[in-house]
Design a protein around this motif. Structure first.
Motif, mmCIF file in Angstrom:
data_model
loop_
_atom_site.group_PDB
_atom_site.id
_atom_site.type_symbol
_atom_site.label_atom_id
_atom_site.label_comp_id
_atom_site.label_asym_id
_atom_site.label_seq_id
_atom_site.Cartn_x
_atom_site.Cartn_y
_atom_site.Cartn_z
ATOM 1 N N VAL A 126 0.820 -1.217 0.000
ATOM 2 C CA VAL A 126 0.000 0.000 0.000
ATOM 3 C C VAL A 126 0.855 1.269 0.000
ATOM 4 O O VAL A 126 0.561 2.213 -0.758
ATOM 5 N N PRO A 127 1.915 1.363 0.817
ATOM 6 C CA PRO A 127 2.732 2.593 0.758
ATOM 7 C C PRO A 127 3.322 2.852 -0.627
ATOM 8 O O PRO A 127 3.368 4.011 -1.072
ATOM 9 N N PHE A 128 3.766 1.798 -1.313
ATOM 10 C CA PHE A 128 4.321 1.981 -2.662
ATOM 11 C C PHE A 128 3.238 2.436 -3.638
ATOM 12 O O PHE A 128 3.478 3.299 -4.494
ATOM 13 N N VAL A 129 2.046 1.873 -3.501
ATOM 14 C CA VAL A 129 0.942 2.283 -4.375
ATOM 15 C C VAL A 129 0.591 3.741 -4.146
ATOM 16 O O VAL A 129 0.386 4.514 -5.091
ATOM 17 N N SER A 130 0.546 4.162 -2.887
ATOM 18 C CA SER A 130 0.189 5.553 -2.590
ATOM 19 C C SER A 130 1.256 6.524 -3.081
ATOM 20 O O SER A 130 0.944 7.614 -3.568
ATOM 21 N N VAL A 131 2.537 6.129 -2.961
ATOM 22 C CA VAL A 131 3.611 7.018 -3.419
ATOM 23 C C VAL A 131 3.601 7.137 -4.942
ATOM 24 O O VAL A 131 3.774 8.225 -5.504
ATOM 25 N N MET A 132 3.373 6.025 -5.640
ATOM 26 C CA MET A 132 3.457 6.033 -7.096
ATOM 27 C C MET A 132 2.181 6.550 -7.761
ATOM 28 O O MET A 132 2.233 7.203 -8.804
ATOM 29 N N PHE A 133 1.023 6.258 -7.163
ATOM 30 C CA PHE A 133 -0.235 6.578 -7.848
ATOM 31 C C PHE A 133 -1.142 7.525 -7.064
ATOM 32 O O PHE A 133 -2.173 7.944 -7.596
ATOM 33 N N GLY A 134 -0.816 7.815 -5.814
ATOM 34 C CA GLY A 134 -1.634 8.733 -5.037
ATOM 35 C C GLY A 134 -2.690 8.009 -4.216
ATOM 36 O O GLY A 134 -2.602 6.804 -3.969
ATOM 37 N N PHE A 135 -3.731 8.767 -3.817
ATOM 38 C CA PHE A 135 -4.742 8.235 -2.900
ATOM 39 C C PHE A 135 -6.140 8.247 -3.523
ATOM 40 O O PHE A 135 -7.131 8.190 -2.808
ATOM 41 N N GLY A 136 -6.228 8.317 -4.826
ATOM 42 C CA GLY A 136 -7.513 8.424 -5.494
ATOM 43 C C GLY A 136 -8.226 7.089 -5.632
ATOM 44 O O GLY A 136 -7.875 6.078 -5.006
ATOM 45 N N PHE A 137 -9.221 7.101 -6.515
ATOM 46 C CA PHE A 137 -10.078 5.925 -6.682
ATOM 47 C C PHE A 137 -9.332 4.752 -7.301
ATOM 48 O O PHE A 137 -9.425 3.613 -6.819
ATOM 49 N N TRP A 138 -8.583 4.976 -8.377
ATOM 50 C CA TRP A 138 -7.939 3.870 -9.082
ATOM 51 C C TRP A 138 -6.802 3.230 -8.309
ATOM 52 O O TRP A 138 -6.599 1.998 -8.422
#
Length: 271
Positions: A126-138
């Protein structure tokens, strides 16, 4: 077998009764287990103070959350994420499993990474996803799909690989082309595997939805749970948990009905 007097033995009569009333016996066992669980919940609910609410208090709180409370609007938000997650998991899981099973070079290149992702706790990603893609819907969809897709993907892949060689040989003898091979051999054979994976993913997609909402900009049902947790409102937390669990059971039951309709031949073959 009958006794010397010509009367049927008790064991035989009991086996015949159980066979004739198998459906009602299963329902009775299911209802009894639920009543036992709720009874234990009610009995233990008064023993832990604010940390654990009785069943009746939880049901009243659930009604208040549904009737003019925040739960209906939260369900709309989470339902959108859940539906898209499950749809992507089904489509990509089936397509990916077929490709990996039929294309050896693709499998050799990608299969190790698939098993690495499967073995890695998704929360750690999850931290890597949030850093790379942000906190939006996708990004939430990505996290939820990583939790729910693997039962379908691996089930379909192993289903294709387990097709007996003689089935393929018979199709080749009758001159089946690739499209006919898929339509008449591969797809019917892997349908039970795919449906078993989909039933698991129905529940996992719901878990993935909540995990994604918890760790990436909490909203929807996760926001209601977090609000109850922050205020030590155990009745609210248990009410939402009970509702989500009941919804998951209902959705898996729908998946079971679809499976029974699609693979009647399998049910007939196993009795």
């Amino acid at each position: 077998m009958t006794t010397a007097g010509g009367t049927e033995s008790f064991g035989r009569r009991f086996a015949r009764f159980r066979y004739a009333n198998a459906w009602w016996i299963r329902v009775a066992c299911y209802v009894s287990s639920i009543l036992l669980l709720f009874g234990a919940w009610q009995a233990l609910g008064h023993s832990f103070g604010v940390l654990f609410a009785p069943f009746t208090t939880t049901v009243r709180e659930l009604w208040s959350l549904l009737d003019g409370g925040p739960l209906p609007s939260a369900l709309m938000v989470s339902g959108e994420l859940y539906g898209i997650t499950l749809g992507i998991s089904v489509v990509l899981g089936i397509a990916g499993g077929l490709v990996l099973a039929r294309m050896k070079l693709v499998a050799a290149a990608l299969e190790p990474y698939i098993f690495i992702l499967y073995a890695t706790p998704t929360i750690a990603l999850v931290p890597f996803v949030s850093v790379m893609f942000g906190f939006g819907f996708w990004p939430k969809v990505l996290v939820a799909v990583l939790i729910s897709i693997f039962p379908i993907l691996l089930g379909v892949m192993e289903g294709v690989r387990s097709i007996p060689r003689q089935h393929l040989d018979v199709a080749a003898i009758f001159g089946s082309n690739e499209a006919q091979l898929w339509r008449h051999v591969i797809v019917p054979y892997i349908t039970p595997n795919a449906m078993s994976g989909i039933k698991q993913s129905i529940a996992l997609a719901m878990a993935g939805t909540l995990v994604a909402e918890f760790f990436l900009n909490p909203d929807g049902v996760a926001a209601v749970l977090l609000q109850g947790t922050s205020t030590l409102d155990s009745a609210s937390v248990l009410a939402v948990t009970l509702f989500v669990a009941a919804l998951a059971v209902a959705l898996v039951g729908i998946g079971e009905l679809i499976e029974r309709r699609l693979v009647r031949w399998r049910l007939a073959s196993v009795g």
